[in-house]
Design a protein around this motif. Structure first.
Motif, short mmCIF file in Angstrom:
data_model
loop_
_atom_site.label_atom_id
_atom_site.label_comp_id
_atom_site.label_asym_id
_atom_site.label_seq_id
_atom_site.Cartn_x
_atom_site.Cartn_y
_atom_site.Cartn_z
N TYR A 36 -17.48 -2.10 -6.88
CA TYR A 36 -17.33 -0.68 -7.25
C TYR A 36 -16.29 -0.54 -8.36
O TYR A 36 -16.45 0.26 -9.28
N TYR A 37 -15.19 -1.30 -8.25
CA TYR A 37 -14.28 -1.45 -9.38
C TYR A 37 -14.01 -2.93 -9.55
O TYR A 37 -14.45 -3.76 -8.74
N PRO A 39 -13.52 -6.49 -9.35
CA PRO A 39 -13.16 -7.34 -8.22
C PRO A 39 -11.93 -8.20 -8.48
O PRO A 39 -11.34 -8.74 -7.54
N ALA A 40 -11.53 -8.33 -9.76
CA ALA A 40 -10.35 -9.14 -10.07
C ALA A 40 -9.09 -8.56 -9.42
O ALA A 40 -8.22 -9.31 -8.98
N LEU A 41 -8.99 -7.23 -9.33
CA LEU A 41 -7.84 -6.62 -8.68
C LEU A 41 -7.86 -6.92 -7.19
O LEU A 41 -6.82 -7.22 -6.58
N LYS A 42 -9.03 -6.85 -6.59
CA LYS A 42 -9.15 -7.19 -5.17
C LYS A 42 -8.77 -8.66 -4.93
O LYS A 42 -8.10 -8.99 -3.96
N GLN A 43 -9.22 -9.52 -5.84
CA GLN A 43 -8.91 -10.94 -5.70
C GLN A 43 -7.41 -11.19 -5.88
O GLN A 43 -6.83 -12.05 -5.19
N THR A 44 -6.78 -10.44 -6.78
CA THR A 44 -5.33 -10.56 -6.96
C THR A 44 -4.60 -10.20 -5.67
O THR A 44 -3.67 -10.92 -5.25
N ARG A 45 -5.01 -9.11 -5.04
CA ARG A 45 -4.40 -8.74 -3.76
C ARG A 45 -4.61 -9.83 -2.72
O ARG A 45 -3.69 -10.23 -2.00
N LEU A 46 -5.85 -10.32 -2.65
CA LEU A 46 -6.19 -11.34 -1.66
C LEU A 46 -5.41 -12.63 -1.90
O LEU A 46 -4.94 -13.28 -0.95
N ASP A 47 -5.22 -12.99 -3.17
CA ASP A 47 -4.47 -14.21 -3.50
C ASP A 47 -3.02 -14.10 -3.02
O ASP A 47 -2.40 -15.13 -2.70
N LEU A 48 -2.48 -12.90 -2.99
CA LEU A 48 -1.11 -12.71 -2.49
C LEU A 48 -1.05 -12.79 -0.97
O LEU A 48 -0.02 -13.18 -0.40
N GLU A 78 -6.51 -7.17 19.32
CA GLU A 78 -6.04 -6.09 20.20
C GLU A 78 -6.06 -4.74 19.51
O GLU A 78 -6.28 -3.71 20.14
N THR A 79 -5.78 -4.74 18.20
CA THR A 79 -5.82 -3.52 17.40
C THR A 79 -6.75 -3.71 16.23
O THR A 79 -6.78 -4.78 15.62
N VAL A 80 -7.53 -2.68 15.91
CA VAL A 80 -8.44 -2.73 14.77
C VAL A 80 -8.14 -1.56 13.85
O VAL A 80 -8.14 -0.40 14.29
N PHE A 81 -7.88 -1.86 12.59
CA PHE A 81 -7.77 -0.84 11.54
C PHE A 81 -9.05 -0.89 10.72
O PHE A 81 -9.32 -1.90 10.06
N HIS A 82 -9.82 0.18 10.77
CA HIS A 82 -11.07 0.23 10.01
C HIS A 82 -10.83 1.01 8.71
O HIS A 82 -10.91 2.23 8.68
N LEU A 83 -10.56 0.27 7.63
CA LEU A 83 -10.28 0.86 6.33
C LEU A 83 -11.43 0.68 5.34
O LEU A 83 -11.50 1.39 4.33
N ALA A 84 -12.30 -0.30 5.59
CA ALA A 84 -13.37 -0.60 4.63
C ALA A 84 -14.30 0.60 4.47
O ALA A 84 -14.75 1.19 5.46
N ALA A 85 -14.55 0.97 3.23
CA ALA A 85 -15.41 2.12 2.94
C ALA A 85 -15.72 2.16 1.45
O ALA A 85 -15.02 1.54 0.64
N GLN A 86 -16.75 2.89 1.12
CA GLN A 86 -17.01 3.22 -0.28
C GLN A 86 -16.19 4.46 -0.61
O GLN A 86 -16.44 5.54 -0.06
N ARG A 188 -6.19 1.84 -6.88
CA ARG A 188 -7.53 1.66 -7.45
C ARG A 188 -7.58 2.14 -8.90
O ARG A 188 -6.98 3.16 -9.24
N PRO A 189 -8.34 1.44 -9.76
CA PRO A 189 -8.44 1.85 -11.17
C PRO A 189 -9.14 3.19 -11.37
O PRO A 189 -8.98 3.80 -12.42
N ASP A 190 -9.93 3.65 -10.40
CA ASP A 190 -10.64 4.92 -10.56
C ASP A 190 -9.79 6.11 -10.15
O ASP A 190 -10.23 7.25 -10.29
N MET A 191 -8.58 5.87 -9.64
CA MET A 191 -7.71 6.96 -9.21
C MET A 191 -6.81 7.41 -10.35
O MET A 191 -6.50 6.64 -11.25
N ALA A 192 -6.38 8.67 -10.28
CA ALA A 192 -5.63 9.27 -11.38
C ALA A 192 -4.38 8.49 -11.79
O ALA A 192 -4.16 8.33 -13.00
N PRO A 193 -3.53 8.02 -10.88
CA PRO A 193 -2.30 7.36 -11.35
C PRO A 193 -2.54 6.21 -12.32
O PRO A 193 -1.90 6.15 -13.38
N LEU A 194 -3.47 5.31 -11.99
CA LEU A 194 -3.71 4.17 -12.88
C LEU A 194 -4.44 4.59 -14.14
O LEU A 194 -4.12 4.12 -15.25
#
Length: 334
Positions: A36-37, A39-48, A78-86, A188-194
């Protein structure tokens, strides 16, 4: 404890995983790494995240019920955070099926998997957008939220309803968090701040919708994550409501705003960016866009009663931290 985080490579998921790991929890991350935006930014986060002790990851799509079910079974969280979404209000007008599949079908698939392996607490990421056409400010969890203005909001409201039904039928303690305009490093790159930061730094015009009159209850991402972690240990219990609670009468289920209740005008947010960047913005004033609302403001009384604190980072402080990250990130050519 072991915590499952869907959307672990996303903006909020990344920050949450880091905080959970720093607190000594084991984190099982899941993400489809969609495009959706960039994937290099997602991979950067994942690499950290990958080198951090206690973190494991699986590339799994919520719309693949077999793979998702196997992943949830193996995680034993024991705990689940469901954040994945479009995400994204405007894109939902262009690509509705993407939202229905990810946010409705994907959430239903996860709930089916959790029915087989119920956690002690399911925490679902919803949005202030569900308040939609509600003209009453501030937004309270007990307000009606049955007039969404975007397909994105409609799919998130659908997710809340699905979570409630599973909570009722299978006694899964569940909290739906309604986020209010989250911003910060790795956003996210599609959000106003970036988008704004890139344009201002380059001397290019920025599109300012609503002719600059819009107000948002901006929430700095570290404040949000701190609240999310505090909520972990506050699983809803039927029959034990707080004052002004949204606790369901028929399920261990609660709705909860995550916001500071201090809305900021968009022009003030832009001015803060200008100060941090040391450059003036070129403004392209535009009318409201379909699906947008003029103002958002969280009624934060239930959050304060539940965890004792509220998001408190000022706009100038939060934007300065965001710009510091942006200048380092942009300097790497990304």
């Amino acid at each position: 404890m072991t915590v499952l985080v869907t959307g672990a490579a996303g903006f909020i998921g990344f920050h949450l995983c880091r905080a959970l790991l720093a607190a000594g929890h084991s984190v099982v991350g899941l993400d489809a790494l969609t495009n959706y935006y960039d994937p290099a930014l997602k991979q950067t986060r994942l690499d950290l995240l990958m080198p951090m002790r206690g973190f494991s990851f699986g590339r799994v799509d919520l719309t693949d019920p077999a793979a998702l079910g196997a992943f949830v079974a193996a995680a034993q969280a024991e705990t689940v955070f469901h954040l994945a979404a479009q995400p994204g209000v405007r894109y939902s007008i262009e690509a509705p099926q993407s939202y229905i599949q990810s946010n409705v079908v994907g959430t239903a698939n996860l709930l089916e998997a959790l029915r087989q392996h119920p956690p002690e607490h399911l925490i679902f990421a919803s949005t202030s957008s569900v308040y939609g056409g509600n003209s009453r400010l501030p937004y309270a969890e007990t307000d009606r939220a049955d007039s969404p203005l975007s397909l994105y909001a409609a799919t998130k409201k659908s997710g809340e309803a699905l979570v409630h039904s599973y909570s009722h039928l299978w006694s899964i303690p569940s909290t739906c968090l309604r986020f209010f305009t989250v911003y910060g490093p790795f956003g996210r790159p599609d959000m106003a701040p970036l988008k704004f930061a890139r344009a201002i730094a380059a001397g290019e015009p920025i599109d300012v919708y609503g002719n600059g009159q819009m107000r948002r209850d901006f929430t700095y991402v570290e404040d949000l994550v701190a609240a999310m972690m505090a909520v972990m240990g506050k699983a809803p219990v039927m029959g034990q409501p707080l004052e002004g609670d949204s606790l369901s009468a028929v399920a261990p289920f609660r709705l909860l705003n995550i916001g500071g209740g201090r809305p900021v005008e968009l022009m003030d947010f832009i001015a803060s960016l200008e100060r941090a960047l040391g450059a003036k913005a070129v403004l392209n004033m535009l009318p409201m866009q379909p699906g947008d609302v003029v103002a958002t403001e969280a009624d934060a009384r239930l959050l304060k009663a539940l965890i004792g604190v509220l998001p408190s980072t000022s706009i100038d402080e939060g934007v300065a931290k965001f710009v510091e990250w942006y200048q380092q990130y942009a300097g790497k050519g990304s």
